[in-house]
Design a protein around this motif. Structure first.
Motif, PDB file in Angstrom:
ATOM      1  N   CYS A   1       0.454  -1.392   0.305  1.00  0.00           N
ATOM      2  CA  CYS A   1      -0.209  -0.317   0.063  1.00  0.00           C
ATOM      3  C   CYS A   1       0.696   1.005  -0.460  1.00  0.00           C
ATOM      4  O   CYS A   1       0.678   2.253   0.144  1.00  0.00           O
ATOM      5  N   HIS A   2       2.135   0.842   0.566  1.00  0.00           N
ATOM      6  CA  HIS A   2       2.963   2.108   0.555  1.00  0.00           C
ATOM      7  C   HIS A   2       3.873   2.685  -0.608  1.00  0.00           C
ATOM      8  O   HIS A   2       4.101   0.924  -1.001  1.00  0.00           O
ATOM      9  N   VAL A   3       4.249   3.969  -0.920  1.00  0.00           N
ATOM     10  CA  VAL A   3       5.118   3.797  -2.183  1.00  0.00           C
ATOM     11  C   VAL A   3       6.290   3.807  -1.429  1.00  0.00           C
ATOM     12  O   VAL A   3       7.037   4.330  -0.498  1.00  0.00           O
ATOM     13  N   HIS A   4       7.357   3.118  -1.818  1.00  0.00           N
ATOM     14  CA  HIS A   4       9.067   2.761  -1.484  1.00  0.00           C
ATOM     15  C   HIS A   4       9.738   3.272  -2.326  1.00  0.00           C
ATOM     16  O   HIS A   4       9.693   2.602  -3.496  1.00  0.00           O
ATOM     17  N   PRO A   5      10.433   4.006  -2.230  1.00  0.00           N
ATOM     18  CA  PRO A   5      11.037   4.921  -3.095  1.00  0.00           C
ATOM     19  C   PRO A   5      11.591   3.529  -3.876  1.00  0.00           C
ATOM     20  O   PRO A   5      12.701   2.066  -3.074  1.00  0.00           O
ATOM     21  N   TYR A   6      12.428   3.484  -5.102  1.00  0.00           N
ATOM     22  CA  TYR A   6      12.946   1.937  -5.662  1.00  0.00           C
ATOM     23  C   TYR A   6      12.760   0.753  -5.592  1.00  0.00           C
ATOM     24  O   TYR A   6      13.410  -0.165  -6.257  1.00  0.00           O
ATOM     25  N   GLU A   7      11.745   1.243  -5.553  1.00  0.00           N
ATOM     26  CA  GLU A   7      10.795  -0.218  -5.046  1.00  0.00           C
ATOM     27  C   GLU A   7       9.794  -0.096  -5.998  1.00  0.00           C
ATOM     28  O   GLU A   7       8.902   0.146  -6.196  1.00  0.00           O
ATOM     29  N   LEU A   8       9.246  -1.258  -6.910  1.00  0.00           N
ATOM     30  CA  LEU A   8       8.079  -1.356  -7.980  1.00  0.00           C
ATOM     31  C   LEU A   8       7.045  -1.432  -7.020  1.00  0.00           C
ATOM     32  O   LEU A   8       6.928  -2.684  -6.447  1.00  0.00           O
ATOM     33  N   ALA A   9       5.325  -1.552  -7.828  1.00  0.00           N
ATOM     34  CA  ALA A   9       4.589  -2.072  -7.595  1.00  0.00           C
ATOM     35  C   ALA A   9       4.153  -3.628  -7.192  1.00  0.00           C
ATOM     36  O   ALA A   9       4.881  -3.362  -8.298  1.00  0.00           O
ATOM     37  N   PRO A  10       3.585  -3.820  -6.230  1.00  0.00           N
ATOM     38  CA  PRO A  10       3.744  -5.566  -6.505  1.00  0.00           C
ATOM     39  C   PRO A  10       2.952  -5.559  -8.179  1.00  0.00           C
ATOM     40  O   PRO A  10       1.790  -5.015  -8.917  1.00  0.00           O
ATOM     41  N   THR A  11       2.598  -6.976  -8.287  1.00  0.00           N
ATOM     42  CA  THR A  11       2.360  -7.599  -9.822  1.00  0.00           C
ATOM     43  C   THR A  11       1.112  -8.266  -9.460  1.00  0.00           C
ATOM     44  O   THR A  11       1.048  -8.622  -8.335  1.00  0.00           O
ATOM     45  N   ALA A  12       0.202  -8.519 -10.890  1.00  0.00           N
ATOM     46  CA  ALA A  12      -1.366  -8.620 -10.326  1.00  0.00           C
ATOM     47  C   ALA A  12      -1.069  -9.799 -10.441  1.00  0.00           C
ATOM     48  O   ALA A  12      -1.996 -10.859  -9.107  1.00  0.00           O
ATOM     49  N   PRO A  13      -0.328 -10.886 -10.602  1.00  0.00           N
ATOM     50  CA  PRO A  13      -0.181 -12.665  -9.848  1.00  0.00           C
ATOM     51  C   PRO A  13       0.476 -12.256  -8.323  1.00  0.00           C
ATOM     52  O   PRO A  13      -0.361 -12.636  -7.627  1.00  0.00           O
ATOM     53  N   GLU A  14       1.292 -11.511  -7.329  1.00  0.00           N
ATOM     54  CA  GLU A  14       1.936 -11.689  -6.597  1.00  0.00           C
ATOM     55  C   GLU A  14       0.179 -10.856  -6.275  1.00  0.00           C
ATOM     56  O   GLU A  14      -0.196 -11.716  -4.574  1.00  0.00           O
ATOM     57  N   LEU A  15      -0.243 -10.348  -6.163  1.00  0.00           N
ATOM     58  CA  LEU A  15      -1.875  -9.532  -5.522  1.00  0.00           C
ATOM     59  C   LEU A  15      -2.864 -10.562  -5.081  1.00  0.00           C
ATOM     60  O   LEU A  15      -3.695 -10.948  -4.330  1.00  0.00           O
ATOM     61  N   LEU A  16      -2.687 -11.228  -6.535  1.00  0.00           N
ATOM     62  CA  LEU A  16      -4.237 -12.624  -6.899  1.00  0.00           C
ATOM     63  C   LEU A  16      -3.571 -13.073  -5.444  1.00  0.00           C
ATOM     64  O   LEU A  16      -4.272 -13.960  -4.585  1.00  0.00           O
ATOM     65  N   ARG A  17      -2.696 -13.587  -5.885  1.00  0.00           N
ATOM     66  CA  ARG A  17      -2.063 -14.805  -4.690  1.00  0.00           C
ATOM     67  C   ARG A  17      -1.802 -14.502  -2.630  1.00  0.00           C
ATOM     68  O   ARG A  17      -2.721 -15.119  -2.300  1.00  0.00           O
ATOM     69  N   TRP A  18      -1.998 -13.099  -2.925  1.00  0.00           N
ATOM     70  CA  TRP A  18      -2.205 -12.564  -1.673  1.00  0.00           C
ATOM     71  C   TRP A  18      -4.370 -12.951  -1.043  1.00  0.00           C
ATOM     72  O   TRP A  18      -4.109 -13.207  -0.339  1.00  0.00           O
ATOM     73  N   ILE A  19      -4.710 -11.752  -2.227  1.00  0.00           N
ATOM     74  CA  ILE A  19      -6.419 -12.516  -2.376  1.00  0.00           C
ATOM     75  C   ILE A  19      -6.854 -13.648  -2.024  1.00  0.00           C
ATOM     76  O   ILE A  19      -7.660 -13.689  -1.110  1.00  0.00           O
ATOM     77  N   GLN A  20      -5.732 -14.412  -3.122  1.00  0.00           N
ATOM     78  CA  GLN A  20      -6.019 -16.270  -2.572  1.00  0.00           C
ATOM     79  C   GLN A  20      -5.795 -16.703  -1.484  1.00  0.00           C
ATOM     80  O   GLN A  20      -6.951 -17.133  -0.741  1.00  0.00           O
ATOM     81  N   ALA A  21      -5.251 -16.157  -0.729  1.00  0.00           N
ATOM     82  CA  ALA A  21      -4.515 -16.559   0.190  1.00  0.00           C
ATOM     83  C   ALA A  21      -5.832 -16.587   1.661  1.00  0.00           C
ATOM     84  O   ALA A  21      -6.060 -16.801   2.563  1.00  0.00           O
ATOM     85  N   VAL A  22      -5.538 -15.075   1.394  1.00  0.00           N
ATOM     86  CA  VAL A  22      -7.202 -14.407   2.920  1.00  0.00           C
ATOM     87  C   VAL A  22      -8.936 -14.802   2.297  1.00  0.00           C
ATOM     88  O   VAL A  22      -9.393 -14.367   2.963  1.00  0.00           O
ATOM     89  N   GLU A  23      -8.656 -15.065   0.444  1.00  0.00           N
ATOM     90  CA  GLU A  23     -10.395 -15.568   0.989  1.00  0.00           C
ATOM     91  C   GLU A  23     -10.516 -16.177   1.874  1.00  0.00           C
ATOM     92  O   GLU A  23     -11.881 -16.045   2.085  1.00  0.00           O
ATOM     93  N   PRO A  24     -10.308 -17.366   2.149  1.00  0.00           N
ATOM     94  CA  PRO A  24     -11.191 -17.944   3.398  1.00  0.00           C
ATOM     95  C   PRO A  24     -11.186 -18.025   4.476  1.00  0.00           C
ATOM     96  O   PRO A  24     -12.512 -17.629   4.520  1.00  0.00           O
ATOM     97  N   PHE A  25     -10.867 -17.165   5.036  1.00  0.00           N
ATOM     98  CA  PHE A  25     -10.430 -16.072   5.943  1.00  0.00           C
ATOM     99  C   PHE A  25     -11.649 -15.060   6.300  1.00  0.00           C
ATOM    100  O   PHE A  25     -13.065 -15.042   6.831  1.00  0.00           O
ATOM    101  N   CYS A  26     -12.103 -14.364   5.179  1.00  0.00           N
ATOM    102  CA  CYS A  26     -12.610 -13.306   4.858  1.00  0.00           C
ATOM    103  C   CYS A  26     -14.172 -13.932   4.330  1.00  0.00           C
ATOM    104  O   CYS A  26     -15.044 -12.316   4.781  1.00  0.00           O
ATOM    105  N   GLY A  27     -13.978 -14.395   3.513  1.00  0.00           N
ATOM    106  CA  GLY A  27     -15.492 -15.333   3.418  1.00  0.00           C
ATOM    107  C   GLY A  27     -16.208 -16.001   4.334  1.00  0.00           C
ATOM    108  O   GLY A  27     -16.777 -15.213   4.686  1.00  0.00           O
ATOM    109  N   ASP A  28     -14.630 -16.514   5.224  1.00  0.00           N
ATOM    110  CA  ASP A  28     -16.164 -17.029   6.632  1.00  0.00           C
ATOM    111  C   ASP A  28     -16.551 -15.869   7.090  1.00  0.00           C
ATOM    112  O   ASP A  28     -17.519 -16.059   8.088  1.00  0.00           O
TER     113      ASP A  28
END
Length: 128
Positions: free
Chosen positions: A92-119
């Motif tokens: 969520c934070h902009v860090h100098p010299y660091e790229l934003a996360p890629t779509a696959p990275e974000l989708l992996r994190w979303i998928q990881a928390v989906e069971p907890f958030c759905g429950d």
């Protein structure tokens, strides 16, 4: 409370940003998706504590809630939720010299928390 988005709805919005980036959101969608997903985890934790598992924890800092989740919800659940929340929070934070996360990275994190958030979204609420 009718205007409040559920953790599941927040994750759906984050997933949508990852799958359909467009010109107006170029450069912004990765952090916006990370923010929505992080908010979904935080909202799910509020719901998790609200059903009596640890109501007093709802007012504690996020780090405290995540540490206590290991004791109340188990180490496996806490490990996934804590790790994903930390990754999303960093994204969520902009860090100098660091790229934003890629779509696959974000989708992996979303998928990881989906069971907890759905429950948490599906859990019946007490009669308060």
């Amino acid at each position: 409370m009718s205007g409040t988005l559920t953790p599941r709805a927040l994750l759906a919005g984050a997933r949508d940003l990852c799958r359909r980036p467009d010109a107006p959101t170029a450069g912004l969608w990765p952090r916006a998706a990370a923010l929505l997903a992080r908010q979904a985890v935080e909202a799910a934790l509020i719901l998790y504590w609200a059903d009596g598992r640890g109501a007093a924890l709802a007012d504690c800092s996020m780090r405290t809630q995540l540490v206590c989740l290991a004791e109340i919800g188990g180490a496996d659940l806490a490990g996934v939720v804590s790790s994903s929340w930390a990754s999303l929070s960093s994204a969520c934070h902009v860090h100098p010299y660091e790229l934003a996360p890629t779509a696959p990275e974000l989708l992996r994190w979303i998928q990881a928390v989906e069971p907890f958030c759905g429950d948490a979204s599906d859990a019946p609420r007490g009669s308060e």
